[in-house]
Write an enzyme that holds these catalytic residues in place. Sequence first.
Site, PDB file in Angstrom:
ATOM      1  N   ARG A 104       0.849  -1.177   0.000  1.00 48.63           N
ATOM      2  CA  ARG A 104       0.000   0.000   0.000  1.00 48.63           C
ATOM      3  C   ARG A 104       0.887   1.229   0.000  1.00 48.63           C
ATOM      4  O   ARG A 104       1.702   1.416   0.907  1.00 48.63           O
ATOM      5  CB  ARG A 104      -0.877  -0.047   1.259  1.00 48.63           C
ATOM      6  CG  ARG A 104      -2.050   0.856   1.208  1.00 48.63           C
ATOM      7  CD  ARG A 104      -2.971   0.584   2.376  1.00 48.63           C
ATOM      8  NE  ARG A 104      -2.423   1.041   3.640  1.00 48.63           N
ATOM      9  CZ  ARG A 104      -3.154   1.471   4.654  1.00 48.63           C
ATOM     10  NH1 ARG A 104      -4.468   1.471   4.553  1.00 48.63           N
ATOM     11  NH2 ARG A 104      -2.612   1.858   5.767  1.00 48.63           N
ATOM     12  N   THR A 108      -0.662   7.620  -1.037  1.00 49.62           N
ATOM     13  CA  THR A 108      -1.973   7.569  -1.697  1.00 49.62           C
ATOM     14  C   THR A 108      -2.887   6.520  -1.070  1.00 49.62           C
ATOM     15  O   THR A 108      -4.101   6.535  -1.307  1.00 49.62           O
ATOM     16  CB  THR A 108      -1.814   7.211  -3.178  1.00 49.62           C
ATOM     17  OG1 THR A 108      -1.274   5.872  -3.256  1.00 49.62           O
ATOM     18  CG2 THR A 108      -0.862   8.169  -3.898  1.00 49.62           C
ATOM     19  N   ASP A 200       0.770  -2.024  12.404  1.00 49.14           N
ATOM     20  CA  ASP A 200       1.140  -2.540  11.075  1.00 49.14           C
ATOM     21  C   ASP A 200       1.364  -4.046  11.180  1.00 49.14           C
ATOM     22  O   ASP A 200       2.335  -4.501  11.805  1.00 49.14           O
ATOM     23  CB  ASP A 200       2.406  -1.825  10.584  1.00 49.14           C
ATOM     24  CG  ASP A 200       2.726  -2.209   9.153  1.00 49.14           C
ATOM     25  OD1 ASP A 200       2.871  -3.423   8.874  1.00 49.14           O
ATOM     26  OD2 ASP A 200       2.804  -1.313   8.306  1.00 49.14           O
ATOM     27  N   ASP A 203       4.801  -5.430   9.808  1.00 49.71           N
ATOM     28  CA  ASP A 203       5.932  -5.074  10.676  1.00 49.71           C
ATOM     29  C   ASP A 203       5.914  -5.878  11.965  1.00 49.71           C
ATOM     30  O   ASP A 203       6.957  -6.325  12.447  1.00 49.71           O
ATOM     31  CB  ASP A 203       5.893  -3.573  11.010  1.00 49.71           C
ATOM     32  CG  ASP A 203       6.382  -2.723   9.845  1.00 49.71           C
ATOM     33  OD1 ASP A 203       7.010  -3.286   8.918  1.00 49.71           O
ATOM     34  OD2 ASP A 203       6.139  -1.508   9.861  1.00 49.71           O
TER      35      ASP A 203
HETATM   36  C1  PRP Z   1      -1.249  -3.985   4.804  1.00 42.56           C
HETATM   37  C2  PRP Z   1      -2.152  -5.153   5.072  1.00 42.56           C
HETATM   38  C3  PRP Z   1      -3.039  -5.155   3.863  1.00 42.56           C
HETATM   39  C4  PRP Z   1      -3.188  -3.698   3.554  1.00 42.56           C
HETATM   40  C5  PRP Z   1      -4.517  -3.253   4.065  1.00 42.56           C
HETATM   41  O1  PRP Z   1      -0.244  -4.350   3.932  1.00 42.56           O
HETATM   42  O2  PRP Z   1      -1.483  -6.348   5.292  1.00 42.56           O
HETATM   43  O3  PRP Z   1      -2.471  -5.853   2.757  1.00 42.56           O
HETATM   44  O4  PRP Z   1      -2.135  -3.017   4.249  1.00 42.56           O
HETATM   45  O5  PRP Z   1      -4.773  -1.955   3.708  1.00 42.56           O
HETATM   46  P1  PRP Z   1      -5.916  -1.543   2.664  1.00 42.56           P
HETATM   47  O6  PRP Z   1      -7.132  -2.315   3.003  1.00 42.56           O
HETATM   48  O7  PRP Z   1      -6.069  -0.064   2.909  1.00 42.56           O
HETATM   49  O8  PRP Z   1      -5.400  -1.830   1.284  1.00 42.56           O
HETATM   50  P2  PRP Z   1       0.974  -3.380   3.530  1.00 42.56           P
HETATM   51  O9  PRP Z   1       0.627  -2.615   2.304  1.00 42.56           O
HETATM   52  O10 PRP Z   1       1.378  -2.570   4.720  1.00 42.56           O
HETATM   53  O11 PRP Z   1       2.090  -4.386   3.105  1.00 42.56           O
HETATM   54  P3  PRP Z   1       2.873  -5.494   3.937  1.00 42.56           P
HETATM   55  O12 PRP Z   1       1.922  -6.634   4.168  1.00 42.56           O
HETATM   56  O13 PRP Z   1       3.981  -5.852   3.028  1.00 42.56           O
HETATM   57  O14 PRP Z   1       3.346  -4.890   5.230  1.00 42.56           O
HETATM   58  N1  URA Z   2      -2.333  -2.188   7.268  1.00 48.42           N
HETATM   59  C1  URA Z   2      -1.959  -2.569   8.513  1.00 48.42           C
HETATM   60  O1  URA Z   2      -1.027  -3.377   8.667  1.00 48.42           O
HETATM   61  N2  URA Z   2      -2.603  -2.042   9.559  1.00 48.42           N
HETATM   62  C2  URA Z   2      -3.613  -1.157   9.431  1.00 48.42           C
HETATM   63  O2  URA Z   2      -4.175  -0.717  10.449  1.00 48.42           O
HETATM   64  C3  URA Z   2      -3.980  -0.773   8.134  1.00 48.42           C
HETATM   65  C4  URA Z   2      -3.333  -1.305   7.068  1.00 48.42           C
END
Ligand code: PRP
Ligand code: URA
Length: 209
Positions: A104, A108, A200, A203
């Site tokens: 994400r 944006t 997160d 993380d």
């Molecule tokens: C996080 C989470 C989802 C997304 C949710 O991933 O694991 O995939 O954000 O957000 P949304 O519903 O607004 O799209 P992230 O993009 O942080 O990637 P990661 O899993 O690599 O940490």
């Molecule tokens: N992605 C995450 O990991 N946590 C949130 O709260 C939203 C998006």
Amino acid sequence: MGKLFICDHPLIQHKLTYIRDENTKTKDFRDLVDEVATLMAYEITRDIPLEHVQVKTPVTTADCRIISGRMLGLIPILRAGLGMVDGILKLIPAAKVGHVGLYRDPDTLQPVEYYVKLPTDVLERELIVIDPMLATGGSANMAIEVLKRRGCTQMKLMCLIAAPEGIKAVQQEHPDVDIYVAAVDDYLNDHGYIVPGLGDAGDRLFGTK
Ligand code: PRP
Ligand code: URA
């Protein structure tokens, strides 16, 4: 419109409390996510069809039931979805696993696709798209779209925590997809984080920041 199932089993809710806790460290966080995924797999497979078979027990012949219909496929959204895969495979070891890599964009909040690798027989499988967090719904919607573009037709979405905004977005864009969550939280903050949420997910699972 796709149905929303809230998996409110006490064990799931208990473990989710510790997952949310900011004092829960990486190893325990990972173990708890894995355990909740196993418990949610039990709920999400509640409607899979069965067929009758007969087995010979040491005593007599018994009318029994075994799973029939389509095989399952798990589609974790990278990265955080990976944290739920092993937990589900404990109950459904024959499931194949495809990966959809999305991140994400922090400015944006739009998902960006960077990787897709699916089982060769994905079209014959019923799919479970997996991600701990359903925030804006952008990532889940894009992952489902990626699968539909390749011809997949049967899928469910499984998340730990969802924001109302994300549920609405998926129900609007993919009304054929049922959503399974452990909790629906209050709202998204200005950075697109779920409140109260767990922070997160990626993380916390992988110890990155
Ligand atoms: C996080 C989470 C989802 C997304 C949710 O991933 O694991 O995939 O954000 O957000 P949304 O519903 O607004 O799209 P992230 O993009 O942080 O990637 P990661 O899993 O690599 O940490
Ligand atoms: N992605 C995450 O990991 N946590 C949130 O709260 C939203 C998006």
